[in-house]
Each structure stands twice: as C-alpha cells, then as structure tokens.
Design an enzyme around this catalytic site. Structure first.
Site, PDB file in Angstrom:
ATOM      1  N   ASP A 172     -80.344 -62.015 -52.767  1.00 23.72           N
ATOM      2  CA  ASP A 172     -79.538 -62.275 -51.578  1.00 23.72           C
ATOM      3  C   ASP A 172     -78.068 -62.104 -51.942  1.00 23.72           C
ATOM      4  O   ASP A 172     -77.597 -62.684 -52.922  1.00 23.72           O
ATOM      5  CB  ASP A 172     -79.814 -63.714 -51.118  1.00 23.72           C
ATOM      6  CG  ASP A 172     -79.120 -64.089 -49.824  1.00 23.72           C
ATOM      7  OD1 ASP A 172     -78.228 -63.347 -49.385  1.00 23.72           O
ATOM      8  OD2 ASP A 172     -79.470 -65.145 -49.275  1.00 23.72           O
ATOM      9  N   GLU A 214     -71.932 -50.421 -44.560  1.00 21.47           N
ATOM     10  CA  GLU A 214     -72.611 -50.909 -43.347  1.00 21.47           C
ATOM     11  C   GLU A 214     -73.731 -51.886 -43.698  1.00 21.47           C
ATOM     12  O   GLU A 214     -74.832 -51.817 -43.147  1.00 21.47           O
ATOM     13  CB  GLU A 214     -73.148 -49.724 -42.537  1.00 21.47           C
ATOM     14  CG  GLU A 214     -72.060 -48.739 -42.124  1.00 21.47           C
ATOM     15  CD  GLU A 214     -72.586 -47.566 -41.288  1.00 21.47           C
ATOM     16  OE1 GLU A 214     -73.678 -47.697 -40.701  1.00 21.47           O
ATOM     17  OE2 GLU A 214     -71.897 -46.530 -41.218  1.00 21.47           O
ATOM     18  N   HIS A 219     -74.785 -57.838 -42.157  1.00 22.68           N
ATOM     19  CA  HIS A 219     -75.981 -58.676 -42.053  1.00 22.68           C
ATOM     20  C   HIS A 219     -75.735 -60.100 -42.539  1.00 22.68           C
ATOM     21  O   HIS A 219     -76.580 -60.977 -42.331  1.00 22.68           O
ATOM     22  CB  HIS A 219     -77.125 -58.082 -42.872  1.00 22.68           C
ATOM     23  CG  HIS A 219     -77.643 -56.779 -42.348  1.00 22.68           C
ATOM     24  ND1 HIS A 219     -78.300 -56.659 -41.140  1.00 22.68           N
ATOM     25  CD2 HIS A 219     -77.597 -55.523 -42.864  1.00 22.68           C
ATOM     26  CE1 HIS A 219     -78.645 -55.399 -40.945  1.00 22.68           C
ATOM     27  NE2 HIS A 219     -78.220 -54.688 -41.969  1.00 22.68           N
TER      28      HIS A 219
END
Length: 345
Positions: A158, A176, A180
C-alpha cells in the site's frame, strides 16, 4: 506497447477474483460509488478493497484497449497516441534528471508499461509499487518478456504505508496513480520519507480544476462518473495537491496542467466524434464492438458473469472524462515536480 487479444480479455477478466465471484465483486464495487448512492467516506475507509476490486475487474480491459501504459498524454499534431504516451513518460524521466544506475520508485505502477519504458530510456533500476496482486503477476511476465526482470522489480504494498527504509530512492514518480489515495498528505508524506534528501518526486495527478462548481448538478454527475469508472475515492482540486505537497514537506519546483496546452485534446481517442484505425479499440465504434464481443463471450461462458457490467461502468467513465475535459473542469495530467530539502524543515 503490446495489446492483448479477445481471448486475453476474456480469460483475464476478474484478475485474481474467482470467476464465479466476479458478478458479486462488481456489485460490491458499484455500491461504493456516488453514482449508485455510495458515500465518499466509505470509499476512503475501504479504499484498499475498492481499488483492488477495480483493478482486478478492469486490467484486462485496459490491456486490450490501451496496451501496457494505462494513462493519457498531451499530443502533438502528426503524433500517434502510442508516440505521445512514450513522450509523456520520457518527459517525467527528463524532469527528474534520471541517470544510469539510479534507484527509482514507480508509485502505483500498474502492469509496468511506464516502468519498462522509463527504465530503458534512462538506464535506471526501477521498483514498481502496487497493491494489486494480479497486476504484479502480469508485470513480472511482461518484464521477463523484454529482459528487464533482473534490473526492475515489483513490490506488493500500500502506498500509504510503504515497506521501504527512509531515504531509499534517488527519484520517485507517479503516473495517474496517487489519485487513488484516500489522503493526499499521508500519501505524499510516505513518498517524502522514502526519497533521499535533495532528490525529486514527479507526478501526473487526476484533478478537478478551478472551473469545477461543487453546486452544479451536471458537474457533480461528471465527477461521479469519473470516480465510478476509475476507482477513485474522490477527485482533488489542483490546489489541494499543491497544498498537500507542502504539508508533506516538499518544495514545489514546477507545476502545470499539461492538458491546457495540448495541440490535440488528450481525450480525443475517447470522443464519440473521433474515429481512428490506429487506436480503434478506444473509439466509440471500437468500444461498441468490444461491448458486443464481451456480451457474446459472457453468454458463451468464456468471460465470467458481470463482465458486461464492467464494460458499462468503463463506458460511463469515458463519457465523464470527455465531458469533464470539454467543460474544462477536469484534467488527468496535472504535472508537478517537487524536491525533498537536504535538511528537514
């Protein structure tokens, strides 16, 4: 930038999700989003599950439509989509002044298309960080195919809690991907921590521009379509990204919305008024063909149940991206270059 075929699309659909559980995963994913009544807070609280479901469901579609690099790019007249994507990746490498032998981190690397291109362009060793097991599996195969498996690797983790020591990397970039993150400051702080002092972080961020009106119903709908179709907990304003960088400790060297000066609109491949043989699968006609192909593959049992639903929310994403771009309320290429000071504070 190789492209998958119809069989690859069908067999890859769902990623690591069991084929008989794909429809259930699609339903759970959709419920996270405002388009289906979901709440931003729940998307942020459950971002790991939401984003993992998203990439398990859509990666084979991305490889089928885009190839190995899942991102947009500003484009010059006479330049193909493939050429513009490579140039966009090279631009980051040049802004970071990458040198042979440096140790570089790609945050949110997908299946590693940009990683491989930048590694070959700059002769650096790049680690791709990704929390999706299916994409890492694909990335390792693709690295081996081009002989980069000895110099470039992948780490499943993560990006809000990276498994690297402080001051590990000579340069870091994100294409990009950090859109998130449920919290930009927290994400940028982790990037700051693992970057060596005096070195730089460069990124392309998905952002709402200052033209976005949170009270405008049409703007709200467009934003919700983009979030649904792209696995986003929220979409930040450009100014929020800048402020988050500063709060994380970075010095902002450069910042610019690269979409603003693109001679050919970045969204052109998705626009219903556009047709191109070279990027046929991305065009409205190509997407219609894909939709019917997926419908047939699902009916025949080759693609899992729920595949059409994935195609549907990706189509909503395309519509939202084009509308957001035309109204100048959204950009997928807010670029910044930020430096970690030699001495903290």
């Amino acid at each position: 930038m190789s492209k998958a075929g119809a069989l690859d699309l069908a067999t890859g659909l769902g990623g690591k999700i069991e084929k008989d559980e794909v429809l259930s995963a699609v339903e759970k994913y959709e419920k996270y989003h405002g388009y289906y009544g979901g709440e931003e807070g729940k998307r942020k609280d459950n971002y790991t599950d939401m984003v993992n479901k998203y990439y398990d469901l859509v990666t084979s579609f991305y490889e089928y439509g885009w190839g190995e690099s899942f991102h947009f790019a500003p484009r010059w007249k006479g330049e193909s989509l493939k050429e513009s994507i490579k140039r966009h990746e090279h631009f980051l490498a040049l802004q970071l002044a990458l040198k042979p032998g440096q140790k570089v981190l790609d945050v949110g690397c997908g299946v590693g298309g940009p990683l491989r291109e930048i590694a070959r362009f700059s002769m650096t060793s790049i680690t791709g960080l990704n929390n999706n097991e299916y994409q890492i599996t694909r990335g390792k195969v693709l690295n081996r195919n081009v002989g980069l498996d000895k110099t470039c690797d992948f780490v499943k983790a993560d990006f809000m809690k990276m498994p690297f020591p402080d001051n590990s990397f000579d340069a870091i970039y994100a294409i990009e991907a950090t859109c998130h993150a449920p919290d930009a400051v927290g994400c940028y702080k982790e990037i700051y921590r693992v970057l060596k002092p005096g070195q730089c972080f460069a990124a392309y961020e998905w952002c709402m521009t200052n033209s976005y009106d949170p009270q405008n119903k049409e703007h709200q709908k467009i934003k919700a379509e983009i979030e649904l179709g792209n696995g986003l907990p929220d979409i930040r304003f450009t100014g929020q990204c800048l402020e988050a960088l500063k709060q994380a400790g970075f010095e902002v060297v450069l910042e610019k919305d690269l979409a603003a000066d693109s001679p050919i609109p970045w969204y052109l491949p998705l626009d219903k008024s556009h047709f191109s043989l070279s990027s046929f699968r991305l065009t409205a006609v190509g997407r219609f063909v894909t939709k019917n192909m997926v419908m047939a593959l699902e009916y025949l049992g080759i693609a899992p149940k729920g595949s059409q639903r994935v195609q549907d929310f990706l189509e909503k994403a395309a519509e939202g991206l084009v509308d957001g771009a035309k109204k100048e309320i959204f950009t997928p290429m807010y670029f910044f270059l930020a430096r970690k000071p030699h001495v903290d504070g």
